[in-house]
Design a protein around this motif. Structure first.
Motif, PDB file in Angstrom:
ATOM      1  N   GLN A  26       0.847  -1.182   0.000  1.00 41.26           N
ATOM      2  CA  GLN A  26       0.000   0.000   0.000  1.00 41.26           C
ATOM      3  C   GLN A  26       0.886   1.236   0.000  1.00 41.26           C
ATOM      4  OE1 GLN A  26      -3.040  -0.039   2.945  1.00 41.26           O
ATOM      5  NE2 GLN A  26      -3.716   2.024   2.521  1.00 41.26           N
ATOM      6  N   ALA A  27       0.520   2.195  -0.857  1.00 41.82           N
ATOM      7  CA  ALA A  27       1.308   3.422  -0.951  1.00 41.82           C
ATOM      8  C   ALA A  27       0.389   4.614  -1.192  1.00 41.82           C
ATOM      9  CB  ALA A  27       2.320   3.319  -2.078  1.00 41.82           C
ATOM     10  N   ASP A  28       0.674   5.706  -0.545  1.00 41.82           N
ATOM     11  CA  ASP A  28      -0.006   6.977  -0.782  1.00 41.82           C
ATOM     12  C   ASP A  28       1.039   7.972  -1.271  1.00 41.82           C
ATOM     13  OD1 ASP A  28      -2.556   6.144   0.105  1.00 41.82           O
ATOM     14  OD2 ASP A  28      -1.922   6.377   2.172  1.00 41.82           O
ATOM     15  N   VAL A  29       0.785   8.543  -2.445  1.00 36.66           N
ATOM     16  CA  VAL A  29       1.743   9.454  -3.057  1.00 36.66           C
ATOM     17  C   VAL A  29       1.042  10.774  -3.358  1.00 36.66           C
ATOM     18  CG1 VAL A  29       3.253   9.824  -5.041  1.00 36.66           C
ATOM     19  CG2 VAL A  29       2.937   7.515  -4.134  1.00 36.66           C
ATOM     20  N   ILE A  30       1.701  11.865  -3.031  1.00 36.77           N
ATOM     21  CA  ILE A  30       1.193  13.197  -3.368  1.00 36.77           C
ATOM     22  C   ILE A  30       2.250  13.885  -4.224  1.00 36.77           C
ATOM     23  CG2 ILE A  30       0.462  15.442  -2.498  1.00 36.77           C
ATOM     24  CD1 ILE A  30      -0.439  14.005   0.062  1.00 36.77           C
ATOM     25  N   VAL A  31       1.844  14.271  -5.440  1.00 39.40           N
ATOM     26  CA  VAL A  31       2.751  14.958  -6.359  1.00 39.40           C
ATOM     27  C   VAL A  31       2.575  16.457  -6.137  1.00 39.40           C
ATOM     28  CG1 VAL A  31       3.343  15.353  -8.770  1.00 39.40           C
ATOM     29  CG2 VAL A  31       2.563  13.082  -8.036  1.00 39.40           C
ATOM     30  N   THR A  32       3.678  17.118  -5.811  1.00 36.81           N
ATOM     31  CA  THR A  32       3.624  18.559  -5.562  1.00 36.81           C
ATOM     32  C   THR A  32       4.609  19.288  -6.462  1.00 36.81           C
ATOM     33  OG1 THR A  32       5.301  18.462  -3.833  1.00 36.81           O
ATOM     34  CG2 THR A  32       3.030  18.206  -3.130  1.00 36.81           C
ATOM     35  N   VAL A  33       4.255  20.519  -6.787  1.00 34.81           N
ATOM     36  CA  VAL A  33       5.146  21.417  -7.519  1.00 34.81           C
ATOM     37  C   VAL A  33       5.140  22.739  -6.766  1.00 34.81           C
ATOM     38  CG1 VAL A  33       5.522  22.664  -9.676  1.00 34.81           C
ATOM     39  CG2 VAL A  33       4.711  20.289  -9.739  1.00 34.81           C
ATOM     40  N   ALA A  34       6.313  23.187  -6.391  1.00 32.49           N
ATOM     41  CA  ALA A  34       6.473  24.444  -5.648  1.00 32.49           C
ATOM     42  C   ALA A  34       5.586  24.445  -4.390  1.00 32.49           C
ATOM     43  CB  ALA A  34       6.169  25.642  -6.537  1.00 32.49           C
ATOM     44  N   ASP A  35       5.618  23.335  -3.648  1.00 32.95           N
ATOM     45  CA  ASP A  35       4.844  23.170  -2.411  1.00 32.95           C
ATOM     46  C   ASP A  35       3.342  23.252  -2.616  1.00 32.95           C
ATOM     47  OD1 ASP A  35       7.001  22.637  -0.799  1.00 32.95           O
ATOM     48  OD2 ASP A  35       7.361  24.763  -0.346  1.00 32.95           O
ATOM     49  N   ILE A  36       2.863  23.040  -3.835  1.00 33.68           N
ATOM     50  CA  ILE A  36       1.427  23.007  -4.120  1.00 33.68           C
ATOM     51  C   ILE A  36       1.065  21.577  -4.509  1.00 33.68           C
ATOM     52  CG2 ILE A  36      -0.429  23.865  -5.591  1.00 33.68           C
ATOM     53  CD1 ILE A  36       1.287  26.389  -6.004  1.00 33.68           C
ATOM     54  N   PRO A  37       0.247  20.899  -3.699  1.00 29.73           N
ATOM     55  CA  PRO A  37      -0.132  19.527  -4.049  1.00 29.73           C
ATOM     56  C   PRO A  37      -1.039  19.514  -5.278  1.00 29.73           C
ATOM     57  CG  PRO A  37      -1.247  20.234  -2.039  1.00 29.73           C
ATOM     58  CD  PRO A  37      -0.320  21.338  -2.437  1.00 29.73           C
ATOM     59  N   LEU A  38      -0.642  18.753  -6.283  1.00 32.13           N
ATOM     60  CA  LEU A  38      -1.392  18.697  -7.538  1.00 32.13           C
ATOM     61  C   LEU A  38      -2.197  17.405  -7.689  1.00 32.13           C
ATOM     62  CD1 LEU A  38       1.286  20.086 -10.001  1.00 32.13           C
ATOM     63  CD2 LEU A  38      -0.616  21.315  -8.941  1.00 32.13           C
TER      64      LEU A  38
END
Length: 77
Positions: A26-38
């Motif tokens: 199980q994995a939870d991934v959050i993709v962020t750019v410039a500290d903004i979660p996308l």
């Protein structure tokens, strides 16, 4: 004389345990750019041999349908 460890033996043991016992990843991934979660992604995978899966009630319908119809793979032809 130092004992040696056979690397392939460890891989065979790992595959054997995965197929016989199974594992849930199980994995939870959050993709962020410039500290903004996308994008948020939640993944869960069960990895095991078909016998183990059907023992735990997973893929029973699929297994029964394929055994009943006698579906063959390219290897069986």
């Amino acid at each position: 004389m130092e004992p040696t460890k056979d690397e392939t033996h460890a891989i065979v043991e790992l595959v054997d345990v995965l197929l016989r016992e199974g594992v849930v990843v199980q994995a939870d991934v959050i993709v962020t750019v410039a500290d903004i979660p996308l994008v948020g992604i939640s993944l869960r995978a069960a990895i095991a041999g078909m016998t183990t899966m059907t023992d735990y009630g997973m893929f029973e319908e699929w297994d029964a349908a394929h055994r009943h119809t006698g579906t063959t793979t390219n290897r069986d032809r």
